[in-house]
Enzyme design. Structure first.
Site, PDB file in Angstrom:
ATOM      1  CD  GLU A 169      -0.241   0.948  -5.540  1.00 56.10           C
ATOM      2  OE1 GLU A 169      -0.547   1.789  -5.316  1.00 56.10           O
ATOM      3  OE2 GLU A 169       0.853   0.245  -5.681  1.00 56.10           O
ATOM      4  CB  SER A 170       1.248   2.274  -8.284  1.00 52.84           C
ATOM      5  OG  SER A 170       1.803   3.675  -8.595  1.00 52.84           O
ATOM      6  CB  ALA A 171       4.421   1.938 -11.702  1.00 51.80           C
TER       7      ALA A 171
END
Length: 588
Positions: A257-259
């Site tokens: 998730e995200s980075a």
């Protein structure tokens, strides 16, 4: 506008709306206290929680804990501590025997973290952390000896069971986060209940200046993109060891998730698409929540070099004949302070990150968008998607960017230094100034907390997540048309004031299962089907068919907490076409 006044208003607005609106975060029937009441030492429950379980691995024995449905083995080292002369170097595979290793503790130590920004922004961050409980907003303390793996499995699993493996990569803007923030118990419990047990693995990797230091000196030393190399070594550890825990090393799906999601993509393009180890692929499927390609300038570009030079100066190494060796020789505290002397994620610079994966000619041979477009990536079936309001969280930190001219200047100076003013202006002009078109979307005139907020939130969310997702999917479909992909848009937190369905809200719904609603159950089922069959539609079939993206350019829309729909992936098409046509200039 003063930050303190803004935060007070934000807090009151969020609290009022959430308490009044079922579209935001309705409270479940029962939420356990964060600190459970003391239990008498003689309680059988205590004895059950303290139960130990052991696994023999090639280099020793790992002792874990067993509680309820899940066995946990936390903080197993997979590399030598990256300290002293190994600081700012690629990970070195664990050189000593593991012996008998106690992995029964409560959590694994985090790697060193980026400081939360000082000043007014920290007030916002502290409030958001307390109110939203989003992991990457929560300050934690780290240490350099941190390269570890956590394994969780259904209780009673044994070597030879060959369960599929879900390999989790945490997010946090490449500056924050740790594996300890993401306990897999809830995920495993759901999977067990629907007869889809798997092995959950979470990897720790170096972040911020410890894991993604840029600069010509770093490139020359062969020490760039260390965090990605940590992740890769974690995957290699899985290949060598997961069978001992009952997993199948040939059925690994990587998820982030995200980075962490961007990292999943980066693992696909690492070494130009070479994801092999000992003659076999390290993973066979990929799930990306809120992040895919991030077009980036090289690790030795002027922009990247300025980060290195600032760290060197702050660390007192400017006069050294070998500045990199000087940084390696600094005390932990001094290097931490130097590494954190550049702007962070939760600051005015926001998503113009100081530390992120950058092309280095080897680990990342080229920018990820170029590698995908030219087919230089490990093409596996994949799911990727985004939250409806990806940019709201990050648009809170620039209250003075209130006009079009200031917005153009902000983006050109901090984000797209290779683009012309005309290009950035043209990009901005694809986003209307009318409040009803900004993010959080579908909220009319509401949520404009300061002038320009909703427009900027729309732009930041699209540039970093939402529309780059579509660009990635199209490029992948062109390069490898026979490899299936599925995509989604999540809006289940529509109605949350100011933030909407914000970046990271999927962690609350999907990963932690905060609310036992349709959003949580259906997403988990689709994901577990994918882990087992590389197709979200095969396995448990009680939810609507999710169409492949390349066939129809359609998304699964997790529309509300209790409703899913199918929609066209064509929102903000003018902006998408401009970004796609100017991708070579819109690099960070």
């Amino acid at each position: 506008m003063r930050f303190s006044g803004f935060v007070s208003g934000l807090g009151l607005g969020l609290l009022t709306a959430v308490s009044a609106s079922p579209a935001a975060f309705p409270a479940p029937a029962s939420i356990p206290d964060p600190i459970p009441a003391p239990v008498a030492p003689a309680s059988p429950a205590i004895e059950e929680r303290a139960a130990k379980v052991t696994v023999a691995v090639p280099s020793g024995t790992v002792v874990g804990s067993s509680s309820g449905k899940v066995d946990s083995f936390r903080g197993i080292p997979f590399a030598d501590p990256p300290t002293g002369s190994l600081r700012l170097r690629p990970p070195k595979r664990l050189s000593k025997s593991l012996g008998t290793f106690d992995a029964s503790g409560l959590s694994a130590a985090a790697c060193p973290q980026m400081f939360i920004s000082s000043g007014g922004q920290s007030v916002i961050t502290e409030f958001l952390s307390d109110f939203l409980a989003v992991p990457f907003l929560t300050p934690i303390t780290g240490q350099e000896d941190c390269l570890t793996i956590t394994v969780q499995r259904p209780a009673g699993t044994k070597a030879g069971d060959k369960l599929p493996v879900l390999f989790w990569i945490f997010g946090g803007g490449f500056e924050l986060g740790s594996s300890a923030m993401y306990d897999g118990t809830s995920l495993l419990s759901t999977a067990i209940d629907q007869s889809q047990p798997f092995i959950y693995v979470a990897v720790n990797y170096r972040v911020a200046g410890f894991g993604f230091m840029p600069g010509a000196e770093i490139k020359k030393d062969g020490s760039s993109n260390l965090g990605l190399l940590d992740q890769r070594m974690g995957l290699e550890w899985v290949a060598d060891n997961i069978a001992s825990f009952g997993g199948d090393p040939e059925k690994v799906t990587i998820w982030g998730e995200s980075a962490g999601s961007i990292s999943v993509l980066d693992q696909m393009v690492l070494y130009g698409g070479d994801a092999s180890y000992k003659g076999k692929s390290l993973f066979r499927g990929a799930i990306m929540n809120s992040g895919t390609i991030v077009p980036a300038e090289p690790v030795d570009s002027d922009k990247a070099q300025s980060i290195y030079d600032t760290v060197v100066k702050t660390g007192g190494c400017s006069g050294a004949s070998d500045t990199l060796e000087c940084l390696r020789g600094l005390s932990y505290d001094k290097f931490l302070n130097a590494a954190n002397s550049v702007p962070g994620l939760l600051s005015y610079n926001s998503l113009a990150l100081s530390y992120l994966p950058r092309p280095d000619g080897k680990v990342l041979p080229k920018s990820p968008d170029v590698l995908v477009a030219t087919g230089q990536y490990h093409a596996v079936p994949m799911i990727t998607g985004c939250q409806e309001d990806e940019g709201t969280l990050f648009a809170l930190f620039q209250p003075n960017v209130t006009t079009t001219s200031r917005l153009v200047e902000y983006l050109q100076n901090l984000y797209f230094t290779q683009a012309t003013k005309q290009q950035v202006t043209a990009l901005v002009n694809t986003y209307p100034t009318t409040l009803s078109t900004g993010s959080p979307y579908r909220t009319g005139l509401l949520n404009e907390v300061f002038p320009g907020f909703k427009r900027r939130a729309a732009i930041l969310g699209d540039l970093v997540v939402s529309l780059t997702r579509r660009i990635f999917l199209q490029a992948a479909a062109n390069s490898n048309p026979d490899v299936p992909s599925w995509s989604y848009l999540a809006s289940y937190d529509y109605g949350t004031p100011i933030l909407g369905t914000f970046h990271g809200s999927d962690l609350l719904q999907v990963f932690y299962g905060l609310l036992p609603n349709n959003a949580m159950r259906s997403v988990r089922t689709y994901y577990f089907n994918f882990v087992y069959n590389l197709d979200p539609n095969k396995g448990v079939t009680k939810y609507a068919k999710w169409p492949e993206w390349k066939e129809s350019k359609k998304l699964m829309w997790f529309e509300t907490a209790n409703k899913n729909s199918i929609i066209n992936d064509d929102f903000r098409q003018d902006s998408y076409e401009f970004i796609a046509a100017n991708a070579g200039a819109l690099v960070v």
